[in-house]
Design a protein around this motif. Structure first.
Motif, short mmCIF file in Angstrom:
data_model
loop_
_atom_site.label_atom_id
_atom_site.label_comp_id
_atom_site.label_asym_id
_atom_site.label_seq_id
_atom_site.Cartn_x
_atom_site.Cartn_y
_atom_site.Cartn_z
N ASP A 152 9.14 16.21 1.66
CA ASP A 152 8.65 15.50 0.59
C ASP A 152 9.78 14.69 -0.08
O ASP A 152 10.01 14.50 -1.14
CB ASP A 152 8.35 16.48 -0.71
CG ASP A 152 6.94 17.09 -0.48
OD1 ASP A 152 6.08 16.32 0.10
OD2 ASP A 152 6.71 18.16 -0.91
N SER A 162 0.77 -1.01 0.11
CA SER A 162 -0.07 -0.12 -0.04
C SER A 162 0.78 1.11 -0.04
O SER A 162 0.41 2.31 -0.21
CB SER A 162 -0.98 0.00 1.22
OG SER A 162 -0.09 -0.01 2.46
N ASP A 163 2.09 1.09 0.36
CA ASP A 163 2.90 2.52 0.27
C ASP A 163 3.38 3.02 -1.04
O ASP A 163 3.76 4.00 -1.23
CB ASP A 163 4.33 1.97 1.10
CG ASP A 163 4.04 1.86 2.39
OD1 ASP A 163 3.35 2.46 3.32
OD2 ASP A 163 4.84 0.83 3.23
N GLN A 189 1.54 3.88 -3.13
CA GLN A 189 0.63 5.08 -3.50
C GLN A 189 1.40 6.37 -3.23
O GLN A 189 1.31 7.45 -3.84
CB GLN A 189 -0.66 5.13 -2.79
CG GLN A 189 -1.58 3.76 -3.40
CD GLN A 189 -2.78 3.80 -2.48
OE1 GLN A 189 -3.11 4.79 -1.83
NE2 GLN A 189 -3.75 2.76 -3.06
N TRP A 190 2.07 6.49 -2.08
CA TRP A 190 2.85 7.69 -1.73
C TRP A 190 4.34 7.83 -2.19
O TRP A 190 4.98 8.65 -2.14
CB TRP A 190 2.57 8.03 -0.30
CG TRP A 190 3.19 7.00 0.96
CD1 TRP A 190 2.60 5.86 1.64
CD2 TRP A 190 4.59 7.11 1.24
NE1 TRP A 190 3.56 5.42 2.09
CE2 TRP A 190 4.71 5.97 2.01
CE3 TRP A 190 5.69 8.09 0.99
CZ2 TRP A 190 5.87 5.62 2.70
CZ3 TRP A 190 7.08 7.82 1.64
CH2 TRP A 190 7.15 6.55 2.71
N ILE A 191 4.89 6.58 -2.21
CA ILE A 191 6.29 6.54 -2.35
C ILE A 191 6.57 6.74 -4.02
O ILE A 191 7.43 7.43 -4.34
CB ILE A 191 7.03 5.11 -2.17
CG1 ILE A 191 6.94 4.85 -0.53
CG2 ILE A 191 8.17 4.91 -2.82
CD1 ILE A 191 7.26 3.35 -0.38
N ASP A 192 5.90 6.55 -5.06
CA ASP A 192 5.99 6.52 -6.40
C ASP A 192 6.10 8.14 -6.58
O ASP A 192 6.84 8.54 -7.44
CB ASP A 192 4.74 6.04 -7.26
CG ASP A 192 5.40 4.41 -7.46
OD1 ASP A 192 6.47 4.00 -6.97
OD2 ASP A 192 4.34 3.57 -8.06
N PRO A 193 5.22 8.97 -6.14
CA PRO A 193 5.13 10.48 -6.61
C PRO A 193 6.52 10.95 -6.14
O PRO A 193 6.90 11.81 -6.62
CB PRO A 193 3.94 11.08 -5.75
CG PRO A 193 3.05 9.70 -5.87
CD PRO A 193 3.97 8.50 -5.64
N LEU A 194 7.06 10.53 -4.98
CA LEU A 194 8.27 11.09 -4.40
C LEU A 194 9.60 10.61 -5.13
O LEU A 194 10.25 11.64 -5.32
CB LEU A 194 8.53 10.80 -3.16
CG LEU A 194 7.48 11.25 -1.98
CD1 LEU A 194 7.60 10.97 -0.67
CD2 LEU A 194 7.27 12.68 -2.06
N TYR A 201 11.37 10.72 0.24
CA TYR A 201 11.04 8.99 0.40
C TYR A 201 12.58 8.71 0.83
O TYR A 201 13.63 8.67 0.66
CB TYR A 201 11.06 8.59 -0.83
CG TYR A 201 11.08 7.07 -0.63
CD1 TYR A 201 10.32 6.36 0.21
CD2 TYR A 201 11.87 6.26 -1.75
CE1 TYR A 201 10.32 5.00 0.35
CE2 TYR A 201 12.05 4.80 -1.53
CZ TYR A 201 11.15 4.33 -0.64
OH TYR A 201 11.38 2.94 -0.28
N ARG A 255 8.68 8.93 5.57
CA ARG A 255 8.86 10.29 4.64
C ARG A 255 9.02 11.29 5.69
O ARG A 255 8.92 11.51 6.95
CB ARG A 255 7.19 10.37 4.19
CG ARG A 255 7.17 11.50 3.49
CD ARG A 255 5.77 11.78 2.87
NE ARG A 255 5.58 13.02 2.12
CZ ARG A 255 4.74 13.03 0.85
NH1 ARG A 255 3.91 12.28 0.95
NH2 ARG A 255 4.63 14.10 0.46
#
Length: 303
Positions: free
Chosen positions: A56, A16-17, A19-24, A58, A53
């Motif tokens: 911004d 589930s991480d 979702q926030w890791i890829d954009p960073l 990772y 995090r």
């Protein structure tokens, strides 16, 4: 820097991480294979990878070593936070697999505060996509010969789908048996990571292909887009029943999935001589250099 209560919290990486890791990760657009969610996820149990995090950025820690964070924000605050984390947990403050741009940044902004090292075993091999898709030129003549001979067989190539991915899992197990994975810790760990990738293939957003001869699977490979201009090949496995299975799966992957991307990253050789020879035989256009950095306690910019 004084020790204070930690703000940075690290945890075991979960699917589930993504979702926030890829954009960073996209903020830094690094080509190095450590800057990839899939790699962090499938190797997390083997390398004890934990993530978090900060602003911004990772942050990923492999064992006791931080990969230099991807993202954006206040670099001074980031380094202070990482240093504080290391002080409060009693581990050395060090980075691994650092991109050359971040190494140069540390040298310029914090002179004398870090000692750097490097190992070619960890460099990623990067190729022109067009080169692997066409195998043109004298240097790749032998690869074209393999491809031409393989094409004389009753062969086929297909995308990995929910209908055939179980065959990849079975082939992976058979490959492991044929190659004595039980006698090699490195091979066993690699095949564990391959298995995790296959188990979560579609949730990870991977793409890949299967090569068959007479209907029987002889090779499979998978990867994904690494950054804005590069595809990364995570896995490439083939039986040696037919000469040319490895060149053919590599050739087909480049043609099927890498159009529109300038480069293909085929990752590192980890110092394994046969793998190094194979990767060099395709003549990379450059290597992704990687560096380690260890904080020099008691030293600083004034010295």
């Amino acid at each position: 820097m004084c020790i204070r209560d930690r703000v940075l919290e690290l945890k075991k990486i979960e699917l589930s991480d993504k979702q926030w890791i890829d954009p960073l990760l996209k903020l830094s657009d690094f080509r190095g294979c450590e800057y990839n969610f899939t790699n962090n996820f499938v190797w997390s149990g083997i390398y004890n990878i934990t993530v978090g995090r900060f602003q911004d950025f990772y942050v990923s820690k492999h064992g006791n070593c931080f990969v230099f964070p991807a993202g954006k924000g206040d670099t001074d605050a980031l380094l202070s936070e990482l240093k504080n984390y290391c002080d409060s947990t009693g581990i050395p403050f060090e980075f691994c697999s650092m991109d050359i741009k971040d190494k140069q940044m540390l040298e310029q902004r914090y002179p004398g505060m870090f000692t750097f090292d490097t190992s070619e075993d960890l460099y990623d091999y990067v190729y022109q996509s067009q080169s692997l898709a066409t195998l043109g030129g004298k240097k790749l003549h032998s690869k074209r010969n393999y491809i031409n001979r393989f094409k004389q067989l009753n062969w086929s190539f297909e995308d990995i789908t929910p209908d055939n991915i179980d065959e990849c899992k079975q082939m992976s197990l058979e490959w492991c048996i044929r190659n004595d994975c039980d006698k090699s810790e490195d091979k066993s760990e690699e095949m564990c990571a391959v298995g995790i990738g296959l188990e979560h293939f579609f949730d990870l957003g991977l793409v890949g292909g299967i090569l068959r001869v007479d209907g029987r699977i002889q090779a499979f490979s998978y990867g994904e887009q690494q950054c804005s201009d590069t595809f990364v090949t995570h896995v490439e496995k083939a039986f040696t029943d037919y000469d040319g299975a490895y060149p053919m799966i590599n050739y087909m992957m480049a043609n099927r999935f890498c159009k529109g991307l300038e480069y293909i990253n085929r990752e590192e050789d980890m110092g394994e001589e046969n793998l190094r020879k194979a990767k060099k035989s395709y003549h990379p256009c450059f290597m992704v250099e990687k560096f380690s950095a260890v904080y020099n306690a008691g030293k600083g910019q004034s010295e």
